[in-house]
Design a protein around this motif. Sequence first.
Motif, short mmCIF file in Angstrom:
data_model
loop_
_atom_site.label_atom_id
_atom_site.label_comp_id
_atom_site.label_asym_id
_atom_site.label_seq_id
_atom_site.Cartn_x
_atom_site.Cartn_y
_atom_site.Cartn_z
N CYS A 35 75.15 45.23 4.00
CA CYS A 35 74.45 45.28 5.29
C CYS A 35 73.81 43.94 5.64
CB CYS A 35 73.40 46.39 5.29
SG CYS A 35 74.12 48.04 5.22
N VAL A 36 73.23 43.28 4.65
CA VAL A 36 72.67 41.95 4.88
C VAL A 36 73.79 40.98 5.26
CG1 VAL A 36 71.71 39.93 3.69
CG2 VAL A 36 70.57 42.13 3.52
N GLY A 37 74.94 41.09 4.58
CA GLY A 37 76.06 40.21 4.89
C GLY A 37 76.58 40.39 6.31
N MET A 38 76.65 41.64 6.76
CA MET A 38 77.08 41.90 8.14
C MET A 38 76.09 41.31 9.12
SD MET A 38 80.03 43.55 8.05
CE MET A 38 80.25 44.50 9.56
N ILE A 48 72.89 45.10 17.18
CA ILE A 48 73.76 45.51 16.07
C ILE A 48 73.30 44.86 14.76
CG2 ILE A 48 76.11 45.47 15.16
CD1 ILE A 48 75.70 47.35 17.54
N SER A 49 72.94 43.59 14.84
CA SER A 49 72.43 42.90 13.65
C SER A 49 71.19 43.60 13.12
CB SER A 49 72.12 41.44 14.00
OG SER A 49 71.56 40.77 12.88
N GLU A 50 70.31 43.99 14.03
CA GLU A 50 69.07 44.67 13.63
C GLU A 50 69.36 46.01 12.96
OE1 GLU A 50 64.74 46.00 15.54
OE2 GLU A 50 66.30 45.14 16.82
N LYS A 51 70.37 46.72 13.44
CA LYS A 51 70.74 48.00 12.82
C LYS A 51 71.20 47.80 11.38
CE LYS A 51 72.04 50.60 16.97
NZ LYS A 51 73.14 51.27 17.72
N TYR A 52 72.00 46.76 11.15
CA TYR A 52 72.43 46.47 9.78
C TYR A 52 71.25 46.07 8.90
CZ TYR A 52 77.48 46.89 10.49
OH TYR A 52 78.74 47.38 10.71
N LEU A 53 70.35 45.29 9.46
CA LEU A 53 69.17 44.88 8.68
C LEU A 53 68.31 46.08 8.32
CD1 LEU A 53 68.29 41.58 10.52
CD2 LEU A 53 68.85 41.78 8.10
N ASN A 54 68.17 47.02 9.22
CA ASN A 54 67.39 48.23 8.92
C ASN A 54 68.05 49.05 7.81
OD1 ASN A 54 65.37 47.67 10.77
ND2 ASN A 54 66.36 48.78 12.43
N ARG A 55 69.38 49.10 7.83
CA ARG A 55 70.10 49.78 6.74
C ARG A 55 69.88 49.06 5.42
NH1 ARG A 55 76.33 50.73 8.02
NH2 ARG A 55 76.31 50.94 5.73
N TYR A 86 64.04 37.23 6.81
CA TYR A 86 64.36 35.83 7.12
C TYR A 86 65.64 35.73 7.94
CZ TYR A 86 66.02 31.06 6.40
OH TYR A 86 66.52 29.79 6.60
N ILE A 87 66.64 36.48 7.52
CA ILE A 87 67.93 36.46 8.23
C ILE A 87 67.76 36.94 9.67
CG2 ILE A 87 70.18 37.63 8.33
CD1 ILE A 87 70.19 37.46 5.24
N ALA A 88 66.86 37.92 9.86
CA ALA A 88 66.65 38.47 11.19
C ALA A 88 66.06 37.45 12.16
CB ALA A 88 65.74 39.69 11.10
N CYS A 89 65.29 36.49 11.65
CA CYS A 89 64.59 35.58 12.56
C CYS A 89 65.02 34.13 12.42
CB CYS A 89 63.08 35.70 12.37
SG CYS A 89 62.49 35.19 10.74
N ARG A 90 66.06 33.84 11.62
CA ARG A 90 66.44 32.44 11.41
C ARG A 90 67.03 31.84 12.69
NH1 ARG A 90 71.95 31.56 9.51
NH2 ARG A 90 73.11 33.51 9.65
N LYS A 91 66.86 30.53 12.81
CA LYS A 91 67.31 29.81 14.01
C LYS A 91 68.50 28.91 13.75
CE LYS A 91 63.96 31.66 16.33
NZ LYS A 91 64.29 32.78 17.25
N PHE A 92 68.94 28.81 12.49
CA PHE A 92 70.12 28.01 12.17
C PHE A 92 70.64 28.41 10.80
CE2 PHE A 92 66.44 25.68 10.75
CZ PHE A 92 66.78 25.24 9.51
#
Length: 321
Positions: A202-205, A285-292, A315-321
């Motif tokens: 899920c983090v990878g997605m 969609i990214s947020e849904k995977y992060l919640n999982r 961190y992945i949820a809010c990174r800018k690069f």
Amino acid sequence: MKLKDLYSFLKKDLQQIEHQLAVSVSSDQPMIHTAGMELLKAGGKRIRPVFVLLSAQFGTYNIHQVKKPAAALELIHMASLVHDDVVDDADMRRGRETVKAKYDSKIAMYTGDYIFAAALKLMTDIEIPRAHQILAQGMKEMCLGEIEQINEQFDTDQNIRKYFKRIKRKTALLIALSCQLGAITSKADVSLQKMLYEFGYCVGMAFQITDDILDFTASEKQLGKPAGSDLKQGNITLPALFTICKYPEFKEKLNLYYQNKDSELLAELLKDIKSLGGIEYASRISEKYLNRAKKAARSLPDTDARDSLLKVADYIACRKF
């Protein structure tokens, strides 16, 4: 906060990983040796080794044992990037000249092959057949993902389901395997191995979807390549796929761009993706995977390693690069 601050207690162990990587890419052949060392100096987030080490904390942790799969997975990632740059005819990555650009495609391909072989050699020290079976199957899936990307290049008729399958194979799987193999190597309970695989997948997605969003929203300085590079190269990612599905006129404009490669039309397409909701959809969609991912992590024993996994997800949820 910097990514490395989220797992600072692993600092000494990560230094061992860096040393292992340097040993593994070294060669008596000067060109391969130089190319390998330059790849290491280019840095990277080292996400995969970090996930191996964190996941190994849920079993019997032994850095001398776990550093082998940690380094091997990073080497596989590095090798795949070298090959990607040949396929994409890319001259720059992370703001640095690629191996393909500095030498040529033949040298780059053999450098990638050499690094893949170095990864497999490292894994021979792990006397757990299941670990080898899982990694071998994972590498096969990665190759299929790359072929799918080539086949779907410039294809504006592809659907979102195909995109998810592709990024699972290209990105999410190796991160999931990092978590799983860390747990397997440390002989963690099978139930924990499954939860860690789910977390990594899920983090990878989410990681790849975030990358695809940043390709449209980040600056060239942040990305180390021009914004919109994926779309320009025919790699149609989630923000663009959403816009294609919702707005037929966007699809027509994109097909027109692929026919004439007009730079002004590309600029219009990038604006459309932002204004028509493609970025917002992909972010959801990214947020849904992060919640999982967080749900899986919260099922793990309450340790510093679990806290770090949750922080990396944030961190992945809010990174800018």
